[in-house]
Motif scaffolding. Structure first.
Motif, PDB file in Angstrom:
ATOM      1  N   LEU A   4       0.821  -1.200   0.000  1.00  0.00           N
ATOM      2  CA  LEU A   4       0.000   0.000   0.000  1.00  0.00           C
ATOM      3  C   LEU A   4       0.857   1.253   0.000  1.00  0.00           C
ATOM      4  N   VAL A   5       2.171   1.064  -0.053  1.00  0.00           N
ATOM      5  CA  VAL A   5       3.089   2.193  -0.113  1.00  0.00           C
ATOM      6  C   VAL A   5       3.817   2.160  -1.462  1.00  0.00           C
ATOM      7  N   GLU A   6       3.667   3.238  -2.223  1.00  0.00           N
ATOM      8  CA  GLU A   6       4.441   3.389  -3.452  1.00  0.00           C
ATOM      9  C   GLU A   6       5.736   4.088  -3.068  1.00  0.00           C
ATOM     10  N   THR A   7       6.855   3.386  -3.190  1.00  0.00           N
ATOM     11  CA  THR A   7       8.136   3.904  -2.728  1.00  0.00           C
ATOM     12  C   THR A   7       9.017   4.300  -3.904  1.00  0.00           C
ATOM     13  N   LEU A   8       9.529   5.520  -3.847  1.00  0.00           N
ATOM     14  CA  LEU A   8      10.503   6.017  -4.807  1.00  0.00           C
ATOM     15  C   LEU A   8      11.792   6.254  -4.032  1.00  0.00           C
ATOM     16  N   THR A   9      12.881   5.636  -4.457  1.00  0.00           N
ATOM     17  CA  THR A   9      14.157   5.823  -3.770  1.00  0.00           C
ATOM     18  C   THR A   9      15.084   6.639  -4.658  1.00  0.00           C
ATOM     19  N   GLU A  10      15.247   7.902  -4.281  1.00  0.00           N
ATOM     20  CA  GLU A  10      16.199   8.780  -4.976  1.00  0.00           C
ATOM     21  C   GLU A  10      17.623   8.498  -4.518  1.00  0.00           C
ATOM     22  N   ASP A  11      17.764   8.042  -3.290  1.00  0.00           N
ATOM     23  CA  ASP A  11      19.072   7.713  -2.741  1.00  0.00           C
ATOM     24  C   ASP A  11      19.188   6.187  -2.736  1.00  0.00           C
ATOM     25  N   PRO A  12      20.158   5.617  -3.460  1.00  0.00           N
ATOM     26  CA  PRO A  12      20.251   4.161  -3.594  1.00  0.00           C
ATOM     27  C   PRO A  12      20.491   3.421  -2.279  1.00  0.00           C
ATOM     28  N   ARG A  13      20.952   4.104  -1.255  1.00  0.00           N
ATOM     29  CA  ARG A  13      21.138   3.429   0.039  1.00  0.00           C
ATOM     30  C   ARG A  13      19.802   2.927   0.580  1.00  0.00           C
ATOM     31  N   TRP A  14      18.714   3.643   0.279  1.00  0.00           N
ATOM     32  CA  TRP A  14      17.387   3.200   0.735  1.00  0.00           C
ATOM     33  C   TRP A  14      16.963   1.921   0.038  1.00  0.00           C
ATOM     34  N   GLU A  15      17.323   1.787  -1.237  1.00  0.00           N
ATOM     35  CA  GLU A  15      16.991   0.579  -1.990  1.00  0.00           C
ATOM     36  C   GLU A  15      17.657  -0.635  -1.338  1.00  0.00           C
ATOM     37  N   ALA A  16      18.958  -0.526  -1.077  1.00  0.00           N
ATOM     38  CA  ALA A  16      19.703  -1.611  -0.449  1.00  0.00           C
ATOM     39  C   ALA A  16      19.181  -1.910   0.960  1.00  0.00           C
ATOM     40  N   PHE A  17      18.691  -0.893   1.625  1.00  0.00           N
ATOM     41  CA  PHE A  17      18.166  -1.020   2.987  1.00  0.00           C
ATOM     42  C   PHE A  17      16.838  -1.785   3.025  1.00  0.00           C
ATOM     43  N   GLY A  18      16.100  -1.763   1.921  1.00  0.00           N
ATOM     44  CA  GLY A  18      14.789  -2.418   1.891  1.00  0.00           C
ATOM     45  C   GLY A  18      13.673  -1.518   2.384  1.00  0.00           C
ATOM     46  N   LEU A  19      13.770  -0.218   2.089  1.00  0.00           N
ATOM     47  CA  LEU A  19      12.798   0.756   2.586  1.00  0.00           C
ATOM     48  C   LEU A  19      11.364   0.416   2.191  1.00  0.00           C
ATOM     49  N   GLY A  20      11.149  -0.007   0.952  1.00  0.00           N
ATOM     50  CA  GLY A  20       9.791  -0.284   0.491  1.00  0.00           C
ATOM     51  C   GLY A  20       9.105  -1.362   1.303  1.00  0.00           C
ATOM     52  N   ILE A 105      11.755  10.683   3.674  1.00  0.00           N
ATOM     53  CA  ILE A 105      12.659  10.303   4.759  1.00  0.00           C
ATOM     54  C   ILE A 105      14.102  10.413   4.256  1.00  0.00           C
ATOM     55  N   ALA A 106      14.973  10.968   5.101  1.00  0.00           N
ATOM     56  CA  ALA A 106      16.345  11.292   4.697  1.00  0.00           C
ATOM     57  C   ALA A 106      17.363  10.343   5.317  1.00  0.00           C
ATOM     58  N   TRP A 107      18.230   9.791   4.477  1.00  0.00           N
ATOM     59  CA  TRP A 107      19.194   8.782   4.901  1.00  0.00           C
ATOM     60  C   TRP A 107      20.171   9.290   5.972  1.00  0.00           C
ATOM     61  N   GLU A 108      20.897  10.367   5.687  1.00  0.00           N
ATOM     62  CA  GLU A 108      21.965  10.788   6.586  1.00  0.00           C
ATOM     63  C   GLU A 108      21.445  11.168   7.975  1.00  0.00           C
ATOM     64  N   THR A 109      20.342  11.890   8.029  1.00  0.00           N
ATOM     65  CA  THR A 109      19.791  12.282   9.333  1.00  0.00           C
ATOM     66  C   THR A 109      19.335  11.054  10.112  1.00  0.00           C
ATOM     67  N   MET A 121      19.541   1.178  12.838  1.00  0.00           N
ATOM     68  CA  MET A 121      18.932   1.985  11.770  1.00  0.00           C
ATOM     69  C   MET A 121      17.535   1.451  11.470  1.00  0.00           C
ATOM     70  N   SER A 122      17.387   0.153  11.447  1.00  0.00           N
ATOM     71  CA  SER A 122      16.101  -0.473  11.141  1.00  0.00           C
ATOM     72  C   SER A 122      15.023  -0.061  12.147  1.00  0.00           C
ATOM     73  N   ASP A 123      15.336  -0.143  13.431  1.00  0.00           N
ATOM     74  CA  ASP A 123      14.356   0.229  14.464  1.00  0.00           C
ATOM     75  C   ASP A 123      14.004   1.715  14.378  1.00  0.00           C
ATOM     76  N   HIS A 124      15.012   2.551  14.156  1.00  0.00           N
ATOM     77  CA  HIS A 124      14.771   3.990  14.104  1.00  0.00           C
ATOM     78  C   HIS A 124      13.910   4.352  12.890  1.00  0.00           C
ATOM     79  N   VAL A 125      14.225   3.775  11.741  1.00  0.00           N
ATOM     80  CA  VAL A 125      13.447   4.059  10.534  1.00  0.00           C
ATOM     81  C   VAL A 125      12.019   3.547  10.686  1.00  0.00           C
ATOM     82  N   ALA A 126      11.849   2.380  11.272  1.00  0.00           N
ATOM     83  CA  ALA A 126      10.484   1.859  11.498  1.00  0.00           C
ATOM     84  C   ALA A 126       9.685   2.849  12.349  1.00  0.00           C
ATOM     85  N   HIS A 127      10.298   3.386  13.392  1.00  0.00           N
ATOM     86  CA  HIS A 127       9.622   4.366  14.245  1.00  0.00           C
ATOM     87  C   HIS A 127       9.251   5.610  13.437  1.00  0.00           C
TER      88      HIS A 127
END
Length: 168
Positions: A4-20, A105-109, A121-127
């Motif tokens: 239910l989330v359409e995810t666009l990753t402009e920063d490739p680190r999010w892709e590797a992270f599994g943000l979607g 959502i911003a990677w570096e911050t 990082m996983s727990d923080h991003v989930a929050h």
């Protein structure tokens, strides 16, 4: 689980992270907690860098610096009274889900905050995803009662995801 989330990753680190996948899991948990049918809603998510989120923060909030997460609800759903329940969105159909809004959502911050707080990082991003999704549903933290309601929802949803209370 339908995404239910359409995810666009402009920063490739999010892709590797599994943000979607993480965002879908968080969104399903938030909507289940709120008693809303996930298959009838849609969220757009941008995984970006600090540079990009600083531009968005400047454009939309007049604050030209990076932040962890921004959200833009598709409709005003906030409670009229401090601590009151937000207005529930009307579900769309399976063929035409209701758009709840957009999140960035911003990677570096996020990485810096996770490290500073001694969290994964996983727990923080989930929050932060749960936090942003609740904003799309009308939750806020500007007034004390609203903040208490939002924090309680975050803690409850994160517990269902198997994550610790981020406020302890």
């Amino acid at each position: 689980m339908e995404p239910l989330v359409e995810t666009l990753t402009e920063d490739p680190r999010w892709e590797a992270f599994g943000l979607g996948a993480m965002a879908d899991r968080a969104a399903h948990a938030v909507l289940a907690d709120q008693g809303l049918p996930a298959e009838r809603f849609l969220v757009s998510l941008l995984g970006c860098s600090d540079t990009r989120i600083a531009e968005l923060n400047a454009d939309f909030r007049g604050k030209p610096q990076p932040t962890n997460v921004l959200s833009w609800p598709s409709d005003e759903r906030g409670a009229g009274e401090d601590g009151g329940a937000p207005c529930r969105p009307d579900p769309g159909t399976i063929e035409m889900p209701e758009e709840l809004g957009d999140i960035a959502i911003a990677w570096e911050t996020c990485a810096r905050e996770a490290q500073d707080q001694g969290k994964s990082m996983s727990d923080h991003v989930a929050h932060l995803l749960v936090h942003g999704l609740l904003h799309l549903l009308g939750y806020d933290h500007l007034r004390d009662g609203d903040a208490a309601l939002m924090e309680a929802a975050e803690v409850r949803i994160l517990a269902k995801l198997g994550l610790a209370d981020p406020y302890e």
